[in-house]
Design a protein around this motif. Structure first.
Motif, PDB file in Angstrom:
ATOM      1  N   ARG A 195      16.555  38.602 -63.367  1.00 46.57           N
ATOM      2  CA  ARG A 195      15.309  38.221 -62.663  1.00 46.57           C
ATOM      3  C   ARG A 195      15.194  38.940 -61.331  1.00 46.57           C
ATOM      4  NH1 ARG A 195      11.152  38.262 -61.960  1.00 46.57           N
ATOM      5  NH2 ARG A 195       9.526  36.698 -61.598  1.00 46.57           N
ATOM      6  N   VAL A 197      14.389  31.861 -61.319  1.00 44.86           N
ATOM      7  CA  VAL A 197      14.540  32.056 -62.759  1.00 44.86           C
ATOM      8  C   VAL A 197      13.512  31.243 -63.544  1.00 44.86           C
ATOM      9  CG1 VAL A 197      16.102  31.703 -64.713  1.00 44.86           C
ATOM     10  CG2 VAL A 197      16.969  32.664 -62.578  1.00 44.86           C
ATOM     11  N   ARG A 235      20.915  35.893 -66.372  1.00 48.70           N
ATOM     12  CA  ARG A 235      19.527  35.517 -66.087  1.00 48.70           C
ATOM     13  C   ARG A 235      19.207  35.713 -64.606  1.00 48.70           C
ATOM     14  NH1 ARG A 235      17.936  29.850 -68.610  1.00 48.70           N
ATOM     15  NH2 ARG A 235      15.868  30.700 -68.176  1.00 48.70           N
TER      16      ARG A 235
END
Length: 538
Positions: free
Chosen positions: A101, A153, A97
């Protein structure tokens, strides 16, 4: 750099341990060791300028005056306040993640850079996924990069929840893993959630659509900590009460008072031993971050009260004064004024019989000695005490400085009944010198031709310093403070205050005829010179 990130074994890069939670159970901590921590901090300085936080994000945002106080302020006086906790916040943000991002807009980092940042920010841990234990790499709870990357995130979740709430007339904010939603609607919007029993206000359940937004963004809700509170209850946001204003909980203030009382009556040694042995075990902090100095624990708590309530709050000032009486080191600076009661007592309306019935403002610095502007002087000077404005007090000029537009006046026949209930204290040279561009200041005065009008107080900031004379003679020094706003016709002679002390005297401000005139105040050092002359003469 690459050796620290990839060459060192996990045990040499970070250490894992658990600490007890205040609410029970344990909290797992992953603390980077010195080499990795320094590398994380170096990367933080490079990445931080690229992150532009949304207006509703208040946690871990540097340089933008955001804190738990600014977060709580968004929800003051609301009919409903909903608090939601995102469960295992850092550990739900895994390596993929973070990397994904950072390579996406608006960051657009090269793949190798995004992967490097994610690698040094995450650590490997075992987690149970669908009944199976797997090794995964997640953000370090305790890492220098973790707060910033968590905000990065969570950005998409923030955008979606803020839009969802805005369409329902609600306010949304997030401070780290604490989500707060407030509303002034008669009933809380059902698309967010509802009470199982509308009459009991006990069990509140979030709607499926709201939960779906959270889960689609890779987060989980800790339902045990979800609570909706109406105005009949004590509403709190990130630990601060918001029913009428942002405030600390009464229990917290009582605890500080009890600590001071113990210190005052039993001495530092006994108070310290009692506090650390009985009141402070298992606080849920990192061992190296746990305080060990009782004096600084008390100071920190009082500083927190000041942060929330302000440096002019009576509770803060009383606690700070008691601390100053006991402490062995640095004392609190306790502002003398800036609260409405003191300013109302010390700042008065001034009038004379010049053509047009000139009016202005003055303020008391001694029993019968007041400060005003030279251009506010005229025949038959009268000071209107706020205790009884129907009975003006006649005054005489005792010192005048036309160059800097300052004057000192003295009440001709001082009456005990009209003695000012408070005086304003002039800033000392070092205190006045600390005022700089962007410093926050407060102005006070009477922008009216009615002596019964209420005192006007404004908060503003300093925009610069300049040389200017007010009698046509050449200016010789930086005698003038320029203000962003806060002065009006009639406020001439009123005080400009910084941290409770007078740093300037209002001399000019825009009026209806000429809006180009800047807001000006003469610096307090020239008033001190005038006052010194009066003292030596008397």
């Amino acid at each position: 750099m690459f050796h620290i990130a990839y060459g060192l074994p996990a045990g040499a890069r970070y250490r894992e341990f658990t600490i007890p939670k205040r609410s029970g159970g344990t909290r797992r901590i992953c603390a980077p060791r010195k080499a990795l921590l320094n590398l994380q901090r170096d990367m933080l300085r490079l990445i931080e300028p690229d992150y532009q936080p949304r207006a509703h994000v208040h946690g871990f945002v540097s340089g933008r005056q955001r804190s738990i106080v600014s977060n709580a302020r968004q929800h003051v006086g609301k009919r409903w306040v909903l608090n939601i906790d995102l469960e295992d916040f850092f550990e739900t943000i895994h390596f993929g993640r973070v990397r994904g991002r950072l390579v996406a807009p608006p960051y657009n980092y090269p793949e190798e850079i995004a992967q490097f940042v994610a690698h040094i920010a995450c650590f490997e841990t075992e987690k149970e996924v669908n009944g199976t234990r797997r090794t995964t790499s997640v953000l370090m709870p305790g890492g220098a990069l973790s707060p910033l990357l968590a905000n990065v995130v969570t950005d998409k979740l923030d955008a979606e929840l803020a839009r969802f709430c805005r369409q329902l007339g609600c306010t949304y904010t997030r401070y780290a893993d604490d989500v707060t939603i407030s509303s002034n609607r008669r009933t809380f919007p059902a698309p967010i959630g509802r009470f199982a029993d509308p009459e009991s206000f006990l069990e509140f359940t979030l709607s499926d659509s709201f939960q779906q937004i959270v889960e689609d963004n890779g987060f989980r809700i800790n339902h045990d900590k979800t609570r909706l509170l109406g105005q009949a209850f004590q509403q709190d946001v990130t630990g601060l009460v918001v029913n009428e204003k942002v405030n600390v909980k009464r229990k917290f203030v009582r605890e500080v008072r009890a600590m001071l009382h113990d210190w005052e009556f039993n001495g530092l040694a006994q108070a310290s031993a009692r506090h650390f042995d009985e009141k402070r075990p298992n606080r849920g902090r990192l061992p190296e971050q746990e305080a060990s100095n009782f004096e600084w624990v008390v100071r920190g708590k009082i500083e927190f009260i000041r942060q929330v309530k302000g440096s002019t709050d009576q509770v803060f000032r009383a606690l700070a004064a008691r601390y100053n009486d006991q402490c062995s080191g640095q004392e609190f600076h306790i502002p003398l004024v800036e609260d409405q009661d003191v300013l109302n007592a010390a700042v008065c309306y001034l009038e004379n019989d010049a053509d047009g019935g000139a009016v202005g403002t003055c303020f008391a610095i001694e029993d019968d000695l007041y400060v005003t502007c030279a251009h506010c002087l005229g025949p038959n000077l009268r000071v209107y005490p706020r205790q009884n404005p129907a009975f003006p007090l006649e005054a005489d000029v005792v010192a005048q400085d036309d160059h800097n537009d300052l004057a000192l006046i003295r009440i001709r026949t001082p009456l005990p009944a009209f003695r000012p209930a408070a005086f304003l204290q002039l800033a000392e040279a070092t205190e006045a010198a600390s005022v700089d561009i962007r410093s926050a200041v407060q102005t006070a005065g009477y922008p009216s031709n009615l002596h019964s009008a209420s005192l006007t107080m404004n908060s503003t900031e300093v925009t610069g310093f300049s040389r200017q004379s007010f009698d046509g003679t050449p200016p010789t020094s930086d005698n003038v403070i320029s203000l962003l706003s806060g002065t009006f016709e009639g406020m001439s002679g009123g005080p400009v205050l910084h941290e409770g002390k007078v740093v300037g005297v209002i001399v000019r401000g825009p009026n209806e005829d000429d809006r180009t005139i800047p807001f000006l105040a003469t610096r307090v050092s020239f008033l001190e010179t005038l006052r010194a002359g009066v003292s030596s003469a008397s």
